[in-house]
Design an enzyme around this catalytic site. Structure first.
Site, PDB file in Angstrom:
ATOM      1  N   CYS A  81       7.981   6.144  48.028  1.00 17.49           N
ATOM      2  CA  CYS A  81       7.929   7.615  47.998  1.00 17.49           C
ATOM      3  C   CYS A  81       6.682   8.207  48.649  1.00 17.49           C
ATOM      4  CB  CYS A  81       8.035   8.097  46.551  1.00 17.49           C
ATOM      5  SG  CYS A  81       8.124   9.900  46.462  1.00 17.49           S
ATOM      6  N   CYS A 118      20.117  21.647  44.686  1.00 15.86           N
ATOM      7  CA  CYS A 118      19.382  20.636  43.917  1.00 15.86           C
ATOM      8  C   CYS A 118      17.884  20.872  44.050  1.00 15.86           C
ATOM      9  CB  CYS A 118      19.669  19.238  44.451  1.00 15.86           C
ATOM     10  SG  CYS A 118      21.410  18.855  44.514  1.00 15.86           S
ATOM     11  N   CYS A 149      21.547  21.630  40.209  1.00 15.88           N
ATOM     12  CA  CYS A 149      21.141  20.258  39.928  1.00 15.88           C
ATOM     13  C   CYS A 149      19.618  20.231  39.930  1.00 15.88           C
ATOM     14  CB  CYS A 149      21.685  19.333  41.017  1.00 15.88           C
ATOM     15  SG  CYS A 149      21.141  17.619  40.818  1.00 15.88           S
ATOM     16  N   CYS A 209      23.897  12.610  37.629  1.00 19.20           N
ATOM     17  CA  CYS A 209      23.835  12.225  39.033  1.00 19.20           C
ATOM     18  C   CYS A 209      22.845  11.068  39.096  1.00 19.20           C
ATOM     19  CB  CYS A 209      23.354  13.398  39.889  1.00 19.20           C
ATOM     20  SG  CYS A 209      23.013  12.943  41.609  1.00 19.20           S
TER      21      CYS A 209
HETATM   22  N1  SAM Z   1      10.121  12.717  40.697  1.00 21.53           N
HETATM   23  C1  SAM Z   1      11.441  12.643  40.282  1.00 21.53           C
HETATM   24  C2  SAM Z   1      11.912  11.227  40.044  1.00 21.53           C
HETATM   25  O1  SAM Z   1      11.380  10.302  40.631  1.00 21.53           O
HETATM   26  O2  SAM Z   1      12.853  11.058  39.258  1.00 21.53           O
HETATM   27  C3  SAM Z   1      12.435  13.343  41.202  1.00 21.53           C
HETATM   28  C4  SAM Z   1      12.273  13.270  42.694  1.00 21.53           C
HETATM   29  S1  SAM Z   1      12.424  11.666  43.444  1.00 21.53           S
HETATM   30  C5  SAM Z   1      11.830  12.003  45.060  1.00 21.53           C
HETATM   31  C6  SAM Z   1      14.179  11.454  43.599  1.00 21.53           C
HETATM   32  C7  SAM Z   1      14.697  10.218  44.286  1.00 21.53           C
HETATM   33  O3  SAM Z   1      14.515  10.297  45.683  1.00 21.53           O
HETATM   34  C8  SAM Z   1      14.091   8.877  43.939  1.00 21.53           C
HETATM   35  O4  SAM Z   1      14.537   8.368  42.720  1.00 21.53           O
HETATM   36  C9  SAM Z   1      14.560   8.015  45.094  1.00 21.53           C
HETATM   37  O5  SAM Z   1      15.803   7.434  44.787  1.00 21.53           O
HETATM   38  C10 SAM Z   1      14.718   9.021  46.222  1.00 21.53           C
HETATM   39  N2  SAM Z   1      13.726   8.774  47.294  1.00 21.53           N
HETATM   40  C11 SAM Z   1      12.426   9.108  47.273  1.00 21.53           C
HETATM   41  N3  SAM Z   1      11.797   8.708  48.387  1.00 21.53           N
HETATM   42  C12 SAM Z   1      12.736   8.104  49.155  1.00 21.53           C
HETATM   43  C13 SAM Z   1      12.707   7.477  50.429  1.00 21.53           C
HETATM   44  N4  SAM Z   1      11.577   7.356  51.131  1.00 21.53           N
HETATM   45  N5  SAM Z   1      13.846   6.969  50.925  1.00 21.53           N
HETATM   46  C14 SAM Z   1      15.001   7.064  50.209  1.00 21.53           C
HETATM   47  N6  SAM Z   1      15.083   7.647  48.998  1.00 21.53           N
HETATM   48  C15 SAM Z   1      13.960   8.153  48.478  1.00 21.53           C
HETATM   49 FE1  SF4 Z   2       8.168  10.103  44.140  1.00 20.10          FE
HETATM   50 FE2  SF4 Z   2       9.560  10.840  41.950  1.00 20.10          FE
HETATM   51 FE3  SF4 Z   2       8.272   8.471  42.069  1.00 20.10          FE
HETATM   52 FE4  SF4 Z   2       6.891  10.745  41.911  1.00 20.10          FE
HETATM   53  S1  SF4 Z   2       8.275   9.926  40.369  1.00 20.10           S
HETATM   54  S2  SF4 Z   2       6.429   9.010  43.228  1.00 20.10           S
HETATM   55  S3  SF4 Z   2       8.159  12.095  43.174  1.00 20.10           S
HETATM   56  S4  SF4 Z   2      10.020   9.140  43.321  1.00 20.10           S
END
Ligand code: SAM
Ligand code: SF4
Ligand code: DTB
Length: 346
Positions: A81, A118, A149, A209
């Site tokens: 991330c 979302c 969402c 979801c």
């Molecule tokens: N912070 C919250 C969490 O982690 O539950 C919500 C946002 S987080 C960015 C949501 C989802 O985005 C992650 O669980 C992951 O599956 C997806 N995601 C994040 N970065 C990604 C990446 N570089 N490539 C593909 N999917 C990604």
């Molecule tokens: Fe990224 Fe969500 Fe993990 Fe934070 S909790 S680092 S926003 S995927």
């Protein structure tokens, strides 16, 4: 509280370790999902199309638009991330977005044809002081006639209830990977934490979801493990986003070799076969795919996409490019009257 039945983490060891027999009967054993991965590609896609056509219009796609309502500076260490504060990705941290800006973005998404909006926050979990603003966002976006969402990280039972009371339709919280691969990607929260949040969301009566990411360097067996976990949720999620890793510079997974595209299509097909009634969303990574590959994903049973020029921090195909693709494939957009026929080849 309802408990979500999943494959016990202890029964899912890497191939080198002996596996134990799960106590409760499960709808999908990992081995059965792995067998689907071994099918000839054409047979797998044919089977996925058959399942898809039993339950859906195979020429229809649902559009969800994403908005990052709180970006970057996240305390979690998810290796994929760009929003983790440990990542050197150049993503700047921002505060929670004002309500008026969210309403404006939701109206723009609706005008472009999205039916679901979302909202995502780079949080481990929402703080109590944030709940009033996020519940206001749900109410206002819903008042525009959009499905709502949110993905805000882990939720306690009462936070899930507050979101439900505000009218939240879906909560996105991904399992991300098979349990045995998980710890090599994230150390700051456990697989069980994620299952607990899903239990709280389900108990509050919000649609779930929940999906994952492939292309993080996991084995095929581990991809089968992720799908088995999702398919054994009881009930399985209403919506399953399948993300292809977007390898962002400055994240620990930046140099991960790309997944064979056919393996991604197989994963979509197997999600469709194992979860016949779910909306399978072709999610992150679409910008890096050509249109023929996206068409194969729709053939494999994907019936939803993220629509709009941006995901959370990375880019997504331009909306007008997607519109051209829908016309070329003769895909109808859910909630819209068919606009055009498939274009002849030029
Ligand atoms: N912070 C919250 C969490 O982690 O539950 C919500 C946002 S987080 C960015 C949501 C989802 O985005 C992650 O669980 C992951 O599956 C997806 N995601 C994040 N970065 C990604 C990446 N570089 N490539 C593909 N999917 C990604
Ligand atoms: Fe990224 Fe969500 Fe993990 Fe934070 S909790 S680092 S926003 S995927
Ligand atoms: C999901 O499974 N994928 C979306 C949504 N749920 C929130 C997020 C994808 C994020 C891709 C990386 C980024 O844009 O920061």
């Amino acid at each position: 509280m309802t408990t979500i039945a999943t494959i016990p983490v202890s029964s899912l060891r890497r191939a080198s370790a002996p596996s134990t027999t799960p106590k409760a009967p499960l709808r999908w054993q990992v081995a059965d999902v792995a067998t689907l991965y071994e099918l000839p590609f054409m047979d797998l896609l044919f089977r996925a199309q058959q399942v898809h056509r039993e339950h859906f219009d195979a020429n229809e796609v649902q559009l969800s638009t994403l908005l990052s309502i709180k970006t970057g500076g996240c305390a979690e260490d998810c290796g994929y991330c760009p929003q983790a504060s440990t990542a050197d990705s150049g993503v700047e941290a921002s505060k929670l977005m004002p309500l008026a800006e969210v309403i404006e973005a939701a109206q723009a998404a609706k005008d472009q044809g999205a039916t679901r909006f979302c909202m995502g926050a780079a949080w481990r979990s929402p703080k109590e002081r944030d709940m009033e603003r996020v519940t206001d966002m749900v109410r206002e976006v819903r008042a525009l006639g959009l499905e709502t969402c949110m993905t805000l990280g882990m939720l306690e039972a009462q936070q899930a209830q507050a979101l439900k009371d505000a009218g939240l339709d879906y909560y996105n919280h991904n399992l991300d990977s098979a349990p045995e691969f998980y710890e090599s990607i994230i150390t700051t929260r456990t697989y069980q934490d994620r299952l607990d949040t899903l239990t709280n969301v389900r108990a509050a009566g919000i649609n779930v979801c929940c999906g994952g990411i492939v292309g993080m360097g996991e084995s095929r067996g581990e991809r089968a493990g992720l799908i088995a976990q999702l398919a054994n949720l009881n009930p399985y999620p209403e919506s399953v986003p399948i993300n292809n890793l977007v390898a962002v510079k400055g994240t620990p997974l930046a140099d991960t070799p790309p997944l064979d595209p056919f393996e991604f299509v197989r994963t979509i097909a197997i999600a469709r076969i194992t979860m016949p009634l779910t909306m399978v969303r072709l999610s992150a990574g679409r910008e890096q795919m050509d249109e023929a590959l996206q068409a194969l994903c729709f053939l494999a049973g994907a019936n939803s996409i993220f629509y709009g020029d941006k995901l959370l921090t990375t880019s997504n195909p331009q909306a007008d490019k997607d519109r051209q693709l829908f016309v070329r494939l003769g895909l109808k957009v859910q909630g819209e009257r068919p606009a055009a026929h498939a274009q002849p080849c030029q």
